[in-house]
Each structure stands twice: as structure tokens, then as C-alpha cells.
Design a protein around this motif. Structure first.
Motif, mmCIF file in Angstrom:
data_model
loop_
_atom_site.group_PDB
_atom_site.id
_atom_site.type_symbol
_atom_site.label_atom_id
_atom_site.label_comp_id
_atom_site.label_asym_id
_atom_site.label_seq_id
_atom_site.Cartn_x
_atom_site.Cartn_y
_atom_site.Cartn_z
ATOM 1 N N ASP A 15 50.579 42.448 30.484
ATOM 2 C CA ASP A 15 49.283 43.022 30.830
ATOM 3 C C ASP A 15 48.226 41.937 30.688
ATOM 4 O O ASP A 15 48.465 40.881 30.093
ATOM 5 C CB ASP A 15 48.966 44.212 29.921
ATOM 6 C CG ASP A 15 48.954 43.809 28.451
ATOM 7 O OD1 ASP A 15 47.912 43.294 27.985
ATOM 8 O OD2 ASP A 15 49.987 43.965 27.766
ATOM 9 N N ARG A 16 47.057 42.187 31.239
ATOM 10 C CA ARG A 16 46.016 41.161 31.289
ATOM 11 C C ARG A 16 45.500 40.775 29.907
ATOM 12 O O ARG A 16 45.242 39.599 29.638
ATOM 13 C CB ARG A 16 44.867 41.626 32.195
ATOM 14 C CG ARG A 16 45.290 41.757 33.652
ATOM 15 C CD ARG A 16 44.110 42.131 34.549
ATOM 16 N NE ARG A 16 44.566 42.392 35.910
ATOM 17 C CZ ARG A 16 44.806 41.449 36.820
ATOM 18 N NH1 ARG A 16 44.624 40.179 36.512
ATOM 19 N NH2 ARG A 16 45.229 41.773 38.031
ATOM 20 N N LEU A 37 50.413 39.724 37.970
ATOM 21 C CA LEU A 37 49.392 40.736 37.689
ATOM 22 C C LEU A 37 48.362 40.819 38.802
ATOM 23 O O LEU A 37 47.764 41.882 39.032
ATOM 24 C CB LEU A 37 48.706 40.428 36.355
ATOM 25 C CG LEU A 37 49.564 40.660 35.102
ATOM 26 C CD1 LEU A 37 48.880 40.062 33.873
ATOM 27 C CD2 LEU A 37 49.828 42.142 34.890
ATOM 28 N N GLU A 48 52.905 34.822 35.293
ATOM 29 C CA GLU A 48 52.534 36.193 34.922
ATOM 30 C C GLU A 48 51.153 36.570 35.459
ATOM 31 O O GLU A 48 50.922 37.717 35.856
ATOM 32 C CB GLU A 48 52.609 36.369 33.410
ATOM 33 C CG GLU A 48 54.013 36.264 32.838
ATOM 34 C CD GLU A 48 54.976 37.297 33.411
ATOM 35 O OE1 GLU A 48 54.555 38.445 33.672
ATOM 36 O OE2 GLU A 48 56.160 36.961 33.597
ATOM 37 N N GLN A 49 50.235 35.596 35.502
ATOM 38 C CA GLN A 49 48.916 35.891 36.068
ATOM 39 C C GLN A 49 49.036 36.209 37.556
ATOM 40 O O GLN A 49 48.425 37.158 38.060
ATOM 41 C CB GLN A 49 47.976 34.713 35.869
ATOM 42 C CG GLN A 49 46.535 34.989 36.312
ATOM 43 C CD GLN A 49 45.895 36.086 35.491
ATOM 44 O OE1 GLN A 49 45.721 35.938 34.279
ATOM 45 N NE2 GLN A 49 45.558 37.203 36.117
ATOM 46 N N PRO A 92 49.355 49.356 35.306
ATOM 47 C CA PRO A 92 49.002 49.393 33.893
ATOM 48 C C PRO A 92 48.833 50.799 33.364
ATOM 49 O O PRO A 92 49.103 51.084 32.215
ATOM 50 C CB PRO A 92 47.681 48.612 33.845
ATOM 51 C CG PRO A 92 47.106 48.736 35.212
ATOM 52 C CD PRO A 92 48.288 48.790 36.147
#
Length: 249
Positions: free
Chosen positions: A30-31, A230, A226-227, A8
Motif C-alpha cells: 500500500d502507499r 500501485l 511497487e510504486q 486498497p
């Protein structure tokens, strides 16, 4: 295989960049943006799609992408894999033969592989179709199914609005209408990964009806895959996790 989780750094969330009109050429989840997406699951459950077996997980190789920066971006390998999953489910829902559905899904996995960046990138569908034509054996060996002429046509037209077709493109669409419309629908359903709701699926732009099960399922695929990415999973691990979470056997 993509193994390094995106760093990130000091990058602002995609959501903030999109709201201020400052999205970069290469865009990564991104989160903060994913948390915003996760809180906006489409309403309605609908009947889950039924298949005699789970959809195949078809992930394009990083080396197939025109730019290394795009392989892990919002138009990268996970996007291609999710669109391939959705296309298989939609094809089964419409009674398409499994072999034909797999061929279409193989093309779906690669439909954005020749993008130069994550903006509009006019012409990337045609570039991907030309790449597929030149690499049919490579794709078949990696994904287990060779794209067919209708698959190549669908990839070539997937990025073009229907009302922007040239006469030749309109004729190609008429010849392979179902394949083109299915890829456009599957691709549109994965727009839940985008950081503004006005960019999410719009049924008015599509030529096929959207099954009731499709929007929440597509949203869940985005959030789970996506989680996991990440959290440090590889793209393959992230997609395996998402499939198990969304379509448990």
C-alpha cells in the motif's frame, strides 16, 4: 499476466498491521507502507554490478501460484521477478557461467509460487521444488531456461534456516552449496518490501558476503516496482520500469 491493480478498499496499511501484530494471511503493498520503506534506503552506494547485458526479466505466471490470492501479494510475482534479477547479478558477480545463472534465476522466479499465504507457511519451499520438478518443460517454455537439479535443491531449502536442516537436507546443501546460498541471499535482499525494519536483510543469517551495491539496489527495485504497480501498471510493466530506473542501459 496480472492486470488488475490491487484495490486498497478499507485495508489498513501493512506497516500499521505489522506493528500491532494483526497481519492478515494475504498481504498487499500500500502507499503508506511503501512511503515508509522509500524513506529508509540503505546507506552506501558501492560500485554498480556490471553485466554484458541487462538481467533477464523472469516473471512467474499467475497460474503457477498455489492460491490466486498470493500471485499479487508480497510473496507474489514481483517478489519472484526481483529475486531472479538479484540472483543473476549476484551470480555474475561471483563468476558463475551465464547459462547456469539463468537456470538458477528461473528457479528463483518460482521459489514462492506454491505458498498458501504470506505468513511463515512451513514447507512451501519443498512444495515449490516438487512443482518445479513436475513442470520443468512449462517453466522452460515460459522463462527460456529449465531449472536444474541444483536449482530445485535451492528452491527446496530456501525457506529453512541453516541450523534447521535435517541430515538429508544438510547433505543436499553440501552438494549444491553455492546454489542454495545464492538463492537465500537473493531472497533475503528483497526483504526491503516488508513493513518492519527488523525483518529486513540480516547478514548474520547468510553464508555469503553481501556486495556493497546489493542493499541499495535491492531497495530501489522494491520501491520502483511497487510504486509503479500501485500507480496502475501491470506486474510486467512495473518490473520493466524498475529495471530501467535501477539499471539504465
Amino acid at each position: 499476466m496480472i492486470t488488475a491493480a490491487p484495490s486498497p478498499g478499507s485495508r489498513l496499511p501493512l506497516r500499521e498491521l505489522a506493528r500491532s501484530g494483526r497481519l492478515p494471511d494475504h498481504q498487499y503493498m500500500d502507499r503508506a507502507t511503501l512511503a515508509w520503506i522509500a524513506c529508509r534506503r540503505p546507506a552506501g552506494l558501492g560500485a554498480r554490478p556490471t553485466m554484458p547485458h541487462p538481467p533477464l526479466l523472469l516473471i512467474p505466471e499467475p497460474s503457477w501460484f498455489a492460491r490466486p490470492e498470493t500471485a499479487d501479494s508480497i510473496h507474489g510475482a514481483r517478489h519472484g521477478a526481483r529475486v531472479a534479477v538479484l540472483l543473476q547479478l549476484l551470480a555474475h558477480d561471483r563468476g558463475i557461467a551465464p547459462g547456469r545463472g539463468r537456470a538458477l534465476a528461473a528457479g528463483a522466479a518460482c521459489h514462492d509460487c506454491r505458498r498458501h499465504h504470506d505468513r511463515d507457511d512451513s514447507g512451501h519451499g519443498r512444495r515449490a521444488a516438487d512443482w518445479l520438478t513436475a513442470n520443468l518443460a512449462v517453466v522452460a517454455a515460459a522463462l527460456g531456461s529449465a531449472p536444474t537439479p541444483e536449482t530445485v535443491t535451492a528452491v527446496a531449502l530456501h525457506d529453512l534456516p541453516y541450523d534447521a536442516f535435517t541430515d538429508d537436507q544438510a547433505r543436499a546443501h553440501r552438494r549444491h552449496r553455492q546454489a542454495v546460498d545464492l538463492l537465500k541471499l537473493a531472497d533475503a535482499l528483497d526483504r526491503y518490501r516488508l513493513p518492519l525494519a527488523r525483518w529486513w536483510p540480516d547478514a548474520a543469517r547468510l553464508r555469503l558476503p553481501v556486495p556493497a551495491w546489493a542493499p541499495p539496489l535491492a531497495h530501489d527495485l522494491v520501491v520502483h516496482s511497487e510504486q509503479a504497480r500501485l500507480d496502475g501498471a501491470t506486474t510486467t510493466q512495473a518490473m520493466e520500469h524498475a529495471l530501467h530506473a535501477v539499471l539504465p542501459e
